[in-house]
Motif scaffolding. Sequence first.
Motif, mmCIF file in Angstrom:
data_model
loop_
_atom_site.group_PDB
_atom_site.id
_atom_site.type_symbol
_atom_site.label_atom_id
_atom_site.label_comp_id
_atom_site.label_asym_id
_atom_site.label_seq_id
_atom_site.Cartn_x
_atom_site.Cartn_y
_atom_site.Cartn_z
ATOM 1 N N ARG A 154 -11.617 47.457 21.634
ATOM 2 C CA ARG A 154 -10.757 48.338 20.826
ATOM 3 C C ARG A 154 -9.420 48.590 21.525
ATOM 4 O O ARG A 154 -8.356 48.537 20.901
ATOM 5 C CB ARG A 154 -11.483 49.666 20.571
ATOM 6 N N ILE A 155 -9.465 48.849 22.818
ATOM 7 C CA ILE A 155 -8.245 49.111 23.586
ATOM 8 C C ILE A 155 -7.337 47.882 23.589
ATOM 9 O O ILE A 155 -6.113 47.983 23.427
ATOM 10 C CB ILE A 155 -8.615 49.540 25.017
ATOM 11 N N LEU A 156 -7.916 46.697 23.759
ATOM 12 C CA LEU A 156 -7.132 45.468 23.778
ATOM 13 C C LEU A 156 -6.520 45.179 22.412
ATOM 14 O O LEU A 156 -5.320 44.893 22.302
ATOM 15 C CB LEU A 156 -8.014 44.295 24.205
ATOM 16 N N ASP A 164 -10.376 37.543 24.307
ATOM 17 C CA ASP A 164 -10.782 36.409 25.138
ATOM 18 C C ASP A 164 -10.237 36.526 26.555
ATOM 19 O O ASP A 164 -10.712 35.825 27.464
ATOM 20 C CB ASP A 164 -10.315 35.090 24.520
ATOM 21 N N ILE A 165 -9.272 37.400 26.767
ATOM 22 C CA ILE A 165 -8.765 37.618 28.127
ATOM 23 C C ILE A 165 -9.895 38.110 29.044
ATOM 24 O O ILE A 165 -9.899 37.824 30.236
ATOM 25 C CB ILE A 165 -7.584 38.612 28.125
ATOM 26 N N LEU A 166 -10.883 38.797 28.464
ATOM 27 C CA LEU A 166 -12.026 39.264 29.251
ATOM 28 C C LEU A 166 -12.863 38.097 29.755
ATOM 29 O O LEU A 166 -13.366 38.112 30.878
ATOM 30 C CB LEU A 166 -12.891 40.217 28.420
ATOM 31 N N TRP A 167 -13.021 37.071 28.903
ATOM 32 C CA TRP A 167 -13.790 35.901 29.315
ATOM 33 C C TRP A 167 -13.014 35.110 30.369
ATOM 34 O O TRP A 167 -13.614 34.508 31.273
ATOM 35 C CB TRP A 167 -14.113 35.028 28.107
ATOM 36 N N GLU A 215 0.833 36.492 28.716
ATOM 37 C CA GLU A 215 1.514 36.255 27.444
ATOM 38 C C GLU A 215 0.662 35.413 26.509
ATOM 39 O O GLU A 215 0.627 35.654 25.296
ATOM 40 C CB GLU A 215 2.860 35.574 27.691
ATOM 41 N N HIS A 216 -0.053 34.432 27.058
ATOM 42 C CA HIS A 216 -0.917 33.579 26.232
ATOM 43 C C HIS A 216 -1.939 34.409 25.470
ATOM 44 O O HIS A 216 -2.223 34.130 24.302
ATOM 45 C CB HIS A 216 -1.635 32.560 27.113
ATOM 46 N N PHE A 217 -2.484 35.433 26.116
ATOM 47 C CA PHE A 217 -3.492 36.267 25.463
ATOM 48 C C PHE A 217 -2.875 37.440 24.700
ATOM 49 O O PHE A 217 -3.601 38.302 24.207
ATOM 50 C CB PHE A 217 -4.496 36.778 26.496
ATOM 51 N N GLY A 218 -1.562 37.473 24.593
ATOM 52 C CA GLY A 218 -0.907 38.482 23.765
ATOM 53 C C GLY A 218 -0.586 39.785 24.462
ATOM 54 O O GLY A 218 -0.236 40.760 23.793
ATOM 55 N N ALA A 219 -0.676 39.812 25.801
ATOM 56 C CA ALA A 219 -0.404 41.056 26.536
ATOM 57 C C ALA A 219 1.098 41.227 26.733
ATOM 58 O O ALA A 219 1.608 41.258 27.861
ATOM 59 C CB ALA A 219 -1.134 41.049 27.871
#
Length: 254
Positions: A154-156, A164-167, A215-219
Amino acid sequence: MQSLFQLVLAALFSLTAASSSAQSTRPPFQMERTDRGLMFVGQISPQSVLALEEELREDDLLIFASSGGERHSAERLADLLVERKVRIIVNGSCFSACALHVALGAPRVEVPEGAIVLFHSDTAMWIRALAEHPDRFSEADRAEIGRAHAAQIRILQRQGINPDILWCIARAIGPRYAEMRRTPPAPAGSMSTHDVRFAIPTDFDFVWLSPAVLEHFGARNVDVRWSLNEGGRQSYPSYTGKRIVWVDTVEQCQ
């Protein structure tokens, strides 16, 4: 002569070591209002988040340094930062719960030259452990893992970050699930608030993600405009005592 970066590291880990040896249930933190904004140094805990809740203003600037802290409090802090539209400047270091919840959860985060954000074991790792070894977890364990993972996602997603940044973080750390084991009861003063008491051996303790990977993961809420050179990467573990994997490309997440 030590660089400014090395001196900041030494000071941070002296503080962390002192806090670990203190026989207190209240992790230390310091907070001060300056002309620039609110400065905070210390661990994320129920007490420190309550203090921040009392002090943070709408559209405030929070100059933040933390080695991490307690997950539930970090989740609350992430919500608070969004509610009050708080901008973050990482003041030296942001590790663990600070990285996952403050750096990835705040509306806008600046990581200036000399500052660093490091990630470690995340909820994706525990979801995988639960899938591979369900018999090792109590009902309370399973409930907390599911709750924490849903909260992290939810936070992400609120910041437009791909979960997927978590994986990516989990794979980079290199968990060895077959060697997972129960640990002794938490010592007095533990910041843990639930029943999960496991150790999962890993190849690395912390993960650094490059600006390109973020940036790839949208952060895009995290503004990192520099990377540690090879000398900095070699000297950093000697100060932290931690094993760090430097993830420069998305391919390293796979």
